[in-house]
Design an enzyme around this catalytic site. Sequence first.
Site, PDB file in Angstrom:
ATOM      1  CG  HIS A 454      49.599  39.451  46.300  1.00 52.91           C
ATOM      2  ND1 HIS A 454      49.746  39.996  47.553  1.00 52.91           N
ATOM      3  CD2 HIS A 454      50.629  38.568  46.158  1.00 52.91           C
ATOM      4  CE1 HIS A 454      50.823  39.482  48.138  1.00 52.91           C
ATOM      5  NE2 HIS A 454      51.371  38.601  47.310  1.00 52.91           N
ATOM      6  CG  ASP A 666      41.018  45.817  44.556  1.00 55.12           C
ATOM      7  OD1 ASP A 666      42.068  45.305  44.112  1.00 55.12           O
ATOM      8  OD2 ASP A 666      40.949  46.987  44.933  1.00 55.12           O
TER       9      ASP A 666
END
Length: 808
Positions: A454, A666
């Site tokens: 992720h 991110d």
Amino acid sequence: MKDWTQLLRSREFRALLVAQRKLLMLDYDGTLAPFTVDRQKAAPYPGVRQMLNELARKPGWRIVIVSGRSALEVSGLLGAEKNVEIIGCHGGEFLNAAGQLVRMDLDAGHVKALADARFWAEEQGLGDVLEEKHGCLVIHVRGFTPPRAAEIVEEASRALGLIGRAVGAEILLFNGGVEFRPAAFNKGRVVKMLLAEETLRYGVHLAAAFLGDDQTDEDAFAALSGLGLCILMGRKRRKSQASYLLRPPGELIEFLQSCLMTRSGLQKTAKSAHSALAPAAEQGAQPQMRGRLIVVSNRLPVTLVRQGDDWAVKAGAGGLVTALAPVLRDRGGLWVGSSGQVGEGDPAAPFAKFSKEAGYGLLPIELTESEHRNYYEGFSNEIIWPLFHDFQSRCNFVPEYWTSYLEVNERFARTVAENSRQDDYVWIHDYHLMHVAQFLKEQKAKRRCGFFLHIPFPAPDIFLKLPWRKQVLLALLEHELVGFQTLGDRKNFERCLRVLFPRTEIWGRGSVITVGVNGRNVRIGTFPISIDHAAFAKLAAKRETTREVAKIRAAINERTLVLGVDRLDYSKGIPQRLEAIRNALTRYPAMREHITYIQVLVPSREGVGEYQELKNEIERLVTQINGEFTVSGWVPIHHLYRNLDRLELVAYYRAADIAMVTPLRDGMNLVAKEYCSSNVNETGALILSEFSGAAAQFQRLGAFLVNPYDIEEVADALHAVCQLPLLERKKRMHKLRENVRRNNITGWVDSFLGAAFSLTLEDVTSLETVQFNEKQPLAKIVEDAEADAGAAETVQEGGLGVGETRVK
């Protein structure tokens, strides 16, 4: 000459898949293995050995390697099982299933000519590049400069031709040299012999294929022409009697994989093996599997809360839970993870109750305080999190953290092994559990495992700083499928593999490709995660939300509302964003009193000193900027440090005219997508960091991409967006919302599981390697071919050739 895509859809290929007897003949060098200057290092492509062994074990298949090398040499390099037959020296010798080497006799004239050829080559100083084998002499020119290689080939062809003329020997040029051999040693004769042998022995429908790469294989193509598949292996088309071209190693692997997907023999009335596993695109539903889905993550998708002396379970409301719940419920699945309560008793009873009501199981793993500190706070969040987000200076490489990380991963693996079956699919999530699949293997628990990361995957110059870098990569390669958020992350992974494992092979096209490392093939792909668009849009349109929006707008006197929503973390770039707002208010005075920035900061890891310092820095900046610019009736920055419930959060999203999502790094950043989905009026605008995963999807759709480290660029973007006409805003936001709507969380789950199961048929659980090419629907081809089998009739008379069929 046709390519792999055309071969995949050809009738000849379908005939091969459904035949009762299948004869697959393959050259070795250039076909199953790459060319090397040192011929003894020509190992087969990763995964080829396992697939040939598996194919040879399937009833109805006969696998024969037909090589110019000696049979024993091929056997040593290939390392295949005995049921893979090997014919060497172009047919001059045969290694049978008992391991016995049978050779054709040579007449005295040829033996003398062979000795004369050897003497000539040694006189020319070519003794070091000579290869002698039964009845043949080869002069290799790989490693020479091209001009010298051409000169050697020309001279050798002329001299050896004169020597061999009297005994009828052949001089054969091939890719890398010249060969002197008996005329009887010919791959074409081998093909004819094998075809006749199969037909006489079984007297049933036979399909045959030959895969070869150079001039020595043209005799085989000529012998098989019209009777079977003739496939040239190579990077480029050339003049050949073959009908199809495959580019090794990727298309070779896909060809073998498609053969492995067929069932044994011709089953006219059998159901399609693929029907139980058709991907969502064909079935109109989630990808299916025979066993259960086992989801493994660091935390369970629920929250434990105290109710007096007892525990109660509160269901999570995240998009991942929403998307996976139907799959888990339909398959009677299981979710394994930590309960989040460290050393606080046994809350098993409420989990059992929740599992019964939800239709899928929750299996909590309780961590000790020491495990939580070293595995979670330590290795996961003081090493992997900062390193993978490009903050290597924040890493704390403590050896004890690594030891604890392995111990916890082993415990997760043991729990999965004890509570799952071989036909279950284990989907492991995120950086906390990268070694679970490896420990499952060590525990002899044969499970199919997929992994999704992720967070970002770093570039080699950062990843290589990890002391346990090779161990981490090898652990990830124990999964059949490894998923990343973006193409950039996947390419970073590929580059790290190439640096640490130089013999890494990478092939395939599109979002899912294959890597071969140390004899194992693993699919790696990009699967950008998303949100439940419909849920956010529906909540944003509710009457209660509309009332909350009105309150928020009234509180700021209908000024332009700029919103930031972040978890407290140094990767989110909040101090840099606040400095950009200060810069904008300084350089663009007209913005003062016309914008209000609201920073929603979600508490995180408050007990960690580094995070407390970050919180203090943010609060200091907010105080400084407000002190510098506040006037009567206007405070530029409002700071909320708390968790918001879903309705309040969506109200802020809908009320905001501009969202600033500017992390320094991110994996995806779902705030950007949540903001777009909640903007039901489509009047908002998004300022997005180019270092967020979402930027890869949104860069051409209307988001304003910025470098979050460039304070002035972010300030300029904020000023520009404030000046943006309403019509332009609507146009941009509509594109962004449509992208999120089309690529929602359910689609993300389907895409990952679709990649995991699109090639999973009855035999695949016994494979050590599994391949996938998202461009070619191999399973669909197999299904169609088996359906065609019911309409195909074998023709055994009337003069038709071997392998011909007539379709009713």
